[in-house]
Design a protein around this motif. Structure first.
Motif, PDB file in Angstrom:
ATOM      1  N   ARG A   1       0.893  -1.319  -0.083  1.00  0.00           N
ATOM      2  CA  ARG A   1      -0.015  -0.086   0.050  1.00  0.00           C
ATOM      3  C   ARG A   1       1.018   1.399  -0.023  1.00  0.00           C
ATOM      4  O   ARG A   1       2.023   1.289   0.603  1.00  0.00           O
ATOM      5  CB  ARG A   1      -0.984  -0.107   1.235  1.00  0.00           C
ATOM      6  CG  ARG A   1      -2.007  -1.035   1.049  1.00  0.00           C
ATOM      7  CD  ARG A   1      -2.873  -0.923   2.288  1.00  0.00           C
ATOM      8  NE  ARG A   1      -2.305  -1.445   3.379  1.00  0.00           N
ATOM      9  CZ  ARG A   1      -2.722  -1.414   4.645  1.00  0.00           C
ATOM     10  NH1 ARG A   1      -4.123  -1.165   4.942  1.00  0.00           N
ATOM     11  NH2 ARG A   1      -2.371  -2.032   5.664  1.00  0.00           N
ATOM     12  N   PHE A   2       0.583   2.251  -0.660  1.00  0.00           N
ATOM     13  CA  PHE A   2       1.086   3.411  -1.045  1.00  0.00           C
ATOM     14  C   PHE A   2       0.578   4.930  -0.303  1.00  0.00           C
ATOM     15  O   PHE A   2      -0.528   4.755  -0.031  1.00  0.00           O
ATOM     16  CB  PHE A   2       1.407   3.751  -2.434  1.00  0.00           C
ATOM     17  CG  PHE A   2       1.788   2.695  -3.213  1.00  0.00           C
ATOM     18  CD1 PHE A   2       3.396   2.540  -3.477  1.00  0.00           C
ATOM     19  CD2 PHE A   2       1.047   1.649  -3.704  1.00  0.00           C
ATOM     20  CE1 PHE A   2       3.748   1.662  -4.149  1.00  0.00           C
ATOM     21  CE2 PHE A   2       1.582   0.666  -4.503  1.00  0.00           C
ATOM     22  CZ  PHE A   2       3.059   0.589  -4.729  1.00  0.00           C
ATOM     23  N   GLU A   3       1.455   5.669   0.167  1.00  0.00           N
ATOM     24  CA  GLU A   3       1.132   6.939   0.378  1.00  0.00           C
ATOM     25  C   GLU A   3       0.571   7.685  -1.125  1.00  0.00           C
ATOM     26  O   GLU A   3       1.392   7.524  -1.848  1.00  0.00           O
ATOM     27  CB  GLU A   3       1.959   7.568   1.269  1.00  0.00           C
ATOM     28  CG  GLU A   3       2.182   7.117   2.660  1.00  0.00           C
ATOM     29  CD  GLU A   3       3.053   8.016   3.491  1.00  0.00           C
ATOM     30  OE1 GLU A   3       3.119   9.256   3.252  1.00  0.00           O
ATOM     31  OE2 GLU A   3       3.685   7.699   4.441  1.00  0.00           O
ATOM     32  N   ASN A   4      -0.352   8.505  -0.898  1.00  0.00           N
ATOM     33  CA  ASN A   4      -0.667   9.170  -2.071  1.00  0.00           C
ATOM     34  C   ASN A   4      -0.122  10.508  -2.343  1.00  0.00           C
ATOM     35  O   ASN A   4      -0.319  11.117  -3.339  1.00  0.00           O
ATOM     36  CB  ASN A   4      -2.223   9.420  -2.118  1.00  0.00           C
ATOM     37  CG  ASN A   4      -3.285   8.081  -2.321  1.00  0.00           C
ATOM     38  OD1 ASN A   4      -2.875   7.177  -2.881  1.00  0.00           O
ATOM     39  ND2 ASN A   4      -4.263   7.919  -1.489  1.00  0.00           N
ATOM     40  N   SER A   5       0.966  10.745  -1.539  1.00  0.00           N
ATOM     41  CA  SER A   5       1.800  12.042  -2.071  1.00  0.00           C
ATOM     42  C   SER A   5       3.139  11.466  -1.971  1.00  0.00           C
ATOM     43  O   SER A   5       3.575  10.883  -1.069  1.00  0.00           O
ATOM     44  CB  SER A   5       1.198  13.032  -1.082  1.00  0.00           C
ATOM     45  OG  SER A   5      -0.048  13.578  -1.279  1.00  0.00           O
ATOM     46  N   PHE A   6       4.066  12.039  -2.645  1.00  0.00           N
ATOM     47  CA  PHE A   6       5.641  11.724  -2.461  1.00  0.00           C
ATOM     48  C   PHE A   6       6.256  12.848  -3.172  1.00  0.00           C
ATOM     49  O   PHE A   6       5.714  13.894  -4.074  1.00  0.00           O
ATOM     50  CB  PHE A   6       5.764  10.301  -3.021  1.00  0.00           C
ATOM     51  CG  PHE A   6       5.629  10.434  -4.560  1.00  0.00           C
ATOM     52  CD1 PHE A   6       6.674  10.605  -5.347  1.00  0.00           C
ATOM     53  CD2 PHE A   6       4.456  10.109  -5.334  1.00  0.00           C
ATOM     54  CE1 PHE A   6       6.586  10.593  -6.852  1.00  0.00           C
ATOM     55  CE2 PHE A   6       4.186   9.954  -6.487  1.00  0.00           C
ATOM     56  CZ  PHE A   6       5.272  10.378  -7.298  1.00  0.00           C
ATOM     57  N   GLU A   7       7.760  12.807  -3.238  1.00  0.00           N
ATOM     58  CA  GLU A   7       8.632  13.533  -4.097  1.00  0.00           C
ATOM     59  C   GLU A   7       9.720  12.678  -4.463  1.00  0.00           C
ATOM     60  O   GLU A   7      10.162  11.747  -3.607  1.00  0.00           O
ATOM     61  CB  GLU A   7       8.916  14.845  -3.417  1.00  0.00           C
ATOM     62  CG  GLU A   7       9.618  14.738  -2.075  1.00  0.00           C
ATOM     63  CD  GLU A   7      10.165  16.121  -1.575  1.00  0.00           C
ATOM     64  OE1 GLU A   7      11.222  16.576  -1.934  1.00  0.00           O
ATOM     65  OE2 GLU A   7       9.295  16.849  -0.792  1.00  0.00           O
ATOM     66  N   SER A   8      10.161  12.884  -5.482  1.00  0.00           N
ATOM     67  CA  SER A   8      11.469  11.974  -6.018  1.00  0.00           C
ATOM     68  C   SER A   8      12.013  12.769  -7.229  1.00  0.00           C
ATOM     69  O   SER A   8      11.421  13.344  -8.172  1.00  0.00           O
ATOM     70  CB  SER A   8      10.712  10.839  -6.578  1.00  0.00           C
ATOM     71  OG  SER A   8      11.893   9.939  -6.915  1.00  0.00           O
TER      72      SER A   8
END
Length: 570
Positions: free
Chosen positions: A277-284
């Protein structure tokens, strides 16, 4: 034997000394000398025989080696090239078979109990504990164990065969010692289930001890194997004759990269594991490469699901662009920055655009969840592929295949995603994943074929590799979405400040100063100065707050290139 002769000669000298002073009996001296000679000859013969026997012992293969083998299958009229990498220490084996019509790579990982067979781009996975045969019917894994057998046990079957030394013979110009053996064997074929009986003679040729070979060190090198016999299936006997010439024999642990599964081929694991399951916000930070188009793009992506906005910084073909998608305002700001740092801005609506961003759901006017961005198919069936290595990082892998049909054509594709294993340590000192929650994405491979509709239009294959670094799950900082106002974007006006003093004009400030002067005539010049100073300080503070409010007004977004699409839609 030298020590034995010295003792005999010493005894002879002592006996001769005893006879001194007496009549020398020539006959006894002659008999004693003959005895000494016979014993010395016998000692030398025994020593030579022992030395010869030592040279006749069958050499054993080292535990770790790599070799190229040419197999000539006489009874079937074909030749096969074999590359073998035997890694007993790390409990794994790689065998490549290249024939006239196929190339098969076999990877055996005995610690994991997995066997991968890659045949012309198609990978299958087997459980090693269910396999029996390897070479001439010999088992590759120890009974009641999950460890690779030693090479000598597989190739020579020393527990079941007795070898006879046959002397020295040249093979390919190399002086070799030769051994032969005969074997009867019976086993059940793992494929057909039929009982197979085999009877064959086997010949082994090893280079003599004085022969030197690059990469072999002090080890004697196998040069040739000849296997000649019959195998009987259901009462029908068939002769066979095989020659195996060994070349490029190197002693030592094979390179670990030889045991990496290929990036462009997905091998399903024999057991399943749910997609994390993923978090719906990120940066990369992202590097996207298309081998088929010979193109690489560098990107930085900020995905803010909760606030309905995305920013994407792209550098491609020497041009830098910043794209801001603001879902709440239905705005897309695309800023292009040239080599002289000049900025131009294009403002378009998100909805109603010819190409709606794939990360945006027009029915909800909101960004999509990250899981739905892994592929265009919301009903995709994911298959776990086990642990593989990407850029040196151990990763859990998942893959899915899909098909889409559009007006201009159809496409079939395969996605493979790599996520760092749970216990992989990140630069900030935290684990890459917490029991499958908020995993860290490392690598993504997309492959497929585009089939355009119409006559005389050929299919086009495409491939895309995406590498992620500095992947941080969670909501990015709000300052990342400030649209630069010096780029000329059609930004909305700044909202009114709730503070009654936020919109003080210079005229209003002047009126306040005049009031302060009138009061000052009554209360003294010092009070006038303090009044002016305090009001000016407050005006400066409010002006700064207004400017900060303008800067915080920026809303932004960008195409979700990271999850599988070039910015131009391919």
């Amino acid at each position: 034997w030298r020590f034995c002769c010295l003792r005999l000669f010493a005894g002879l000298a002592a006996r001769a000394s005893d006879l001194s002073g007496k009549r020398v009996r020539s006959e006894r001296v002659r008999m004693l000398g003959s005895l000494v000679v016979r014993r010395c000859v016998a000692a030398v013969a025994v020593a030579a025989l022992l030395s010869l026997c030592a040279a006749q012992e069958l050499p054993l293969l080292p535990d770790d080696f790599s070799a190229a083998i040419e197999g000539v299958i006489v009874n079937k009229n074909y030749t096969v090239d074999i590359l073998e990498h035997y890694d007993f220490v790390n409990n794994r084996l790689r065998v490549e078979n290249h024939r006239h019509n196929s190339s098969i790579v076999q990877l055996y990982f005995y610690d994991q109990g997995l066997h991968y067979s890659i045949d012309n781009g198609v990978c299958r996975t087997f459980n090693i504990t269910k396999e029996t045969g390897r070479s001439f019917g010999a088992r590759a894994v120890e009974r009641d164990s999950h460890h690779l057998r030693r090479a000598a046990d597989i190739y020579f079957e020393t527990r079941n065969m007795s070898y006879t030394y046959r002397g020295v013979q040249r093979v390919r110009g190399i002086l070799c010692d030769k051994w032969t053996a005969f074997r009867n064997a019976s086993f059940v074929s793992p494929r057909s289930g039929m009982t197979i009986e085999m009877a064959y003679d086997i010949e082994w040729y090893f280079s003599i001890p004085q022969w030197r070979t690059r990469g072999a060190g002090t080890h004697r090198v196998p040069v040739r194997i000849v296997v000649d016999g019959n195998h009987t299936t259901n009462g029908v006997a068939s002769p066979f004759l095989h020659y195996y010439d060994w070349t490029d024999f190197k002693v030592g642990t094979p390179d670990r990269h030889l045991f990496d599964l290929p990036d462009d081929i997905f091998c399903p694991a024999p057991y399943d594991k749910p997609l994390p399951r993923f978090e719906n916000s990120f940066e990369s930070s992202i590097q996207l490469t298309s081998p088929t188009r010979r193109r690489t793009m560098d990107l930085t992506e900020y995905y803010d699901f909760d606030n309905n906005r995305v920013r994407l910084d792209i550098r491609s073909n020497g041009v830098t662009t910043q794209e801001y998608f603001v879902g709440d305002h239905n705005k897309h700001y695309k800023i292009t920055i040239d080599s002289n740092d000049r900025k131009t801005c294009e403002t378009t609506p998100i909805e109603g655009n010819a190409r709606l961003p794939r990360f945006y759901d027009a029915s909800t006017h909101h960004l999509r969840a990250v899981t739905s961005l892994l592929t265009r198919d919301p009903n995709a069936q994911w298959k776990y592929g086990g642990v593989r290595v990407a850029h040196g990082i151990e990763c859990d892998t998942w893959a899915t295949t899909g098909y889409h049909n559009w007006t201009r054509g159809s496409v079939n594709f395969t996605h493979v995603y790599y996520f760092a294993v749970d216990n992989w340590m990140l630069p900030d000192g935290t684990a890459a994943s917490r029991n499958g929650e908020s995993p860290t994405i490392v690598f993504h491979v997309l492959k497929g074929t585009w089939h355009p509709h119409g006559y005389n239009k050929s299919a086009v294959q495409f491939e895309q590799h995406t590498t992620y670094t500095n992947f941080v799950p969670g909501t990015p900082s709000p300052t990342k979405f400030n649209v630069p106002r010096d780029a000329g974007c059609d930004l909305p006006p700044l909202p009114d400040d709730d503070d009654d003093d936020a919109e003080l004009t210079k005229a209003q400030v002047g009126a306040i100063v005049l009031a302060c002067l009138f009061v000052g005539t009554l209360m003294g010049g010092s009070i006038v100065w303090q009044c002016i100073k305090r009001r000016q300080i407050r005006f400066d503070r409010l002006t700064n707050e207004q400017e900060r409010g303008r800067q915080q007004q920026a809303q932004a977004s960008g195409t979700f290139v990271a999850m599988g699409t070039m910015n131009d839609g391919t």
